[in-house]
Design an enzyme around this catalytic site. Structure first.
Site, PDB file in Angstrom:
ATOM      1  N   THR A 175       0.855  -1.181   0.000  1.00 47.26           N
ATOM      2  CA  THR A 175       0.000   0.000   0.000  1.00 47.26           C
ATOM      3  C   THR A 175       0.892   1.232   0.000  1.00 47.26           C
ATOM      4  O   THR A 175       1.882   1.283   0.705  1.00 47.26           O
ATOM      5  CB  THR A 175      -0.894   0.016   1.251  1.00 47.26           C
ATOM      6  OG1 THR A 175      -1.788  -1.096   1.203  1.00 47.26           O
ATOM      7  CG2 THR A 175      -1.703   1.294   1.328  1.00 47.26           C
ATOM      8  N   ARG A 203     -14.261  -6.981  -0.944  1.00 45.97           N
ATOM      9  CA  ARG A 203     -13.638  -6.556   0.312  1.00 45.97           C
ATOM     10  C   ARG A 203     -13.102  -5.137   0.170  1.00 45.97           C
ATOM     11  O   ARG A 203     -12.444  -4.802  -0.794  1.00 45.97           O
ATOM     12  CB  ARG A 203     -12.508  -7.509   0.675  1.00 45.97           C
ATOM     13  CG  ARG A 203     -11.795  -7.184   2.003  1.00 45.97           C
ATOM     14  CD  ARG A 203     -10.538  -6.369   1.783  1.00 45.97           C
ATOM     15  NE  ARG A 203      -9.753  -6.207   3.026  1.00 45.97           N
ATOM     16  CZ  ARG A 203      -8.659  -5.446   3.121  1.00 45.97           C
ATOM     17  NH1 ARG A 203      -8.214  -4.781   2.074  1.00 45.97           N
ATOM     18  NH2 ARG A 203      -8.020  -5.350   4.264  1.00 45.97           N
ATOM     19  N   VAL A 204     -13.405  -4.293   1.144  1.00 45.85           N
ATOM     20  CA  VAL A 204     -12.893  -2.931   1.191  1.00 45.85           C
ATOM     21  C   VAL A 204     -12.076  -2.787   2.469  1.00 45.85           C
ATOM     22  O   VAL A 204     -12.523  -3.162   3.550  1.00 45.85           O
ATOM     23  CB  VAL A 204     -14.036  -1.895   1.178  1.00 45.85           C
ATOM     24  CG1 VAL A 204     -13.475  -0.484   1.324  1.00 45.85           C
ATOM     25  CG2 VAL A 204     -14.844  -2.020  -0.113  1.00 45.85           C
ATOM     26  N   GLY A 205     -10.860  -2.252   2.331  1.00 45.72           N
ATOM     27  CA  GLY A 205      -9.995  -2.073   3.490  1.00 45.72           C
ATOM     28  C   GLY A 205     -10.079  -0.693   4.078  1.00 45.72           C
ATOM     29  O   GLY A 205     -11.052   0.053   3.879  1.00 45.72           O
ATOM     30  N   ASP A 206      -9.034  -0.318   4.784  1.00 48.14           N
ATOM     31  CA  ASP A 206      -9.031   0.944   5.517  1.00 48.14           C
ATOM     32  C   ASP A 206      -8.774   2.160   4.635  1.00 48.14           C
ATOM     33  O   ASP A 206      -9.194   3.269   4.960  1.00 48.14           O
ATOM     34  CB  ASP A 206      -7.961   0.912   6.612  1.00 48.14           C
ATOM     35  CG  ASP A 206      -6.563   0.710   6.014  1.00 48.14           C
ATOM     36  OD1 ASP A 206      -6.325  -0.347   5.419  1.00 48.14           O
ATOM     37  OD2 ASP A 206      -5.721   1.620   6.139  1.00 48.14           O
ATOM     38  N   THR A 225      -0.853   1.897   6.570  1.00 46.43           N
ATOM     39  CA  THR A 225      -0.668   0.706   5.753  1.00 46.43           C
ATOM     40  C   THR A 225      -0.633  -0.516   6.660  1.00 46.43           C
ATOM     41  O   THR A 225      -0.247  -0.421   7.819  1.00 46.43           O
ATOM     42  CB  THR A 225       0.644   0.808   4.949  1.00 46.43           C
ATOM     43  OG1 THR A 225       0.912  -0.441   4.307  1.00 46.43           O
ATOM     44  CG2 THR A 225       1.830   1.143   5.836  1.00 46.43           C
ATOM     45  N   GLY A 226      -1.055  -1.656   6.129  1.00 45.38           N
ATOM     46  CA  GLY A 226      -1.078  -2.876   6.927  1.00 45.38           C
ATOM     47  C   GLY A 226      -2.367  -3.633   6.684  1.00 45.38           C
ATOM     48  O   GLY A 226      -2.997  -3.526   5.626  1.00 45.38           O
ATOM     49  N   GLY A 228      -6.027  -3.863   7.003  1.00 49.90           N
ATOM     50  CA  GLY A 228      -6.990  -2.789   7.220  1.00 49.90           C
ATOM     51  C   GLY A 228      -8.110  -3.077   8.186  1.00 49.90           C
ATOM     52  O   GLY A 228      -8.664  -2.144   8.784  1.00 49.90           O
TER      53      GLY A 228
END
Length: 306
Positions: A175, A203-206, A225-226, A228
């Site tokens: 990211t 899927r949606v992350g942070d 980053t990481g 989420g």
């Protein structure tokens, strides 16, 4: 006074790739700092920096983004403008070159904060974005190998998938993000990602969630980053900027935010922060995180992978 700070993702980087990651981060800083040197805006600088990293297949954003379980690329991106708490984001977009630029258009051309899926791609077509295939041969080969392992029963659900990430943490990094303050004292942040390897479709992350993976206020700007799922639960970037509002500088705010995440959830993560005084903050709980920055008055870009 100006400052520009970028990251290329937190996770584990193989030592033989350190130089290539650092080079990519420096190229991003070079693109953004030229804007700041000429009196340009933090918004323009962070967008320019992230676009460079979206074009670099070593990073998990734009071209070179990781594939979903079904073998597609779904990308998230967000941009934030501190003075007005403005925010634009896209989630689950496909086949465009620069998701970060699409996120900015959501901010500037619509009354919305976040567009997702088909609607985001339809908006991209309306805005003149051309078709672009972000899948690289290397990502396709990785996907084929690890999807086969998954189907054969080696990784049956998310806990097992986490074990995969422990064995191959390089899939968690990549990211990309940038934060800046310009000569007018305005802050901005931008983040772009392909998400996590073998994620489920949809899927949606942070990254596109305000205050989770991306945020900017009059006090500063942050990009994280990481993994989420944990960062969404704690609103990591907002937490860091709240610490700045309460009196911490950028570095101490970055450390406090990650420590808070560790104490409550225990998710692998990294964060970059710039405060309104131009200070930088860099912190992560993973083996590596690529970063690079330059401040007004510095002769050379500082960079690292630890």
């Amino acid at each position: 006074m100006y400052t520009l700070l970028v990251h290329g993702g937190a996770g584990k980087i193989q030592e033989n790739a350190f130089d290539e990651h650092a080079k990519g981060a420096k190229e991003a800083v070079n693109a953004g700092v030229e804007i700041l040197k000429s009196g340009g805006s933090a918004m323009d600088a962070v967008e320019a920096a992230v676009k460079v990293m979206e074009d670099n297949p070593i990073f998990n954003a734009g071209t070179g983004a990781v594939l979903t379980f079904e073998g597609e690329v779904e990308m998230d991106a967000a941009i934030a403008y501190g003075p007005n708490l403005d925010f634009g984001a896209v989630a689950g977009v496909k086949n465009i070159r620069h998701p970060i630029s699409l996120a900015r258009l959501v901010m500037e051309k619509t009354d919305h904060v976040l567009l997702a899926g088909k609607g985001a791609n339809d908006f991209a077509k309306l805005m003149g974005f051309e078709f672009h295939d972000p899948v690289t041969e290397q990502r396709r080969a990785q996907w084929e190998k690890y999807r086969k392992d998954f189907i054969n029963g080696n990784y049956r659900d998310w806990p097992k998938l986490r074990e995969l990430f422990k064995e191959h943490p390089e899939f968690l990094h990549g990211t990309v993000g940038a934060v800046a303050i310009d000569s007018h004292g305005e802050t901005a942040a931008a983040t772009s990602t392909g998400g996590v390897f073998l994620k489920l479709l949809g899927r949606v992350g942070d990254t596109p969630i305000p205050g989770a993976g991306t945020y900017a206020t009059p006090y500063g700007a942050a990009s994280s980053t990481g993994l989420g799922e944990g960062m969404m639960r704690i609103l990591l970037t907002k937490t860091a900027l709240d610490f700045i509002r309460d009196g911490l500088d950028a570095q101490h705010a970055a450390e406090a935010a990650i420590n808070c995440l560790d104490n409550i959830i225990g998710t692998d993560a990294g964060i970059i922060v710039v405060d309104r005084n131009g200070n930088v903050g860099i912190y992560h709980n993973t083996p590596n995180m690529t970063w690079a920055y330059i401040k007004d008055g510095m002769d050379e870009i500082e960079s690292g992978n630890t």
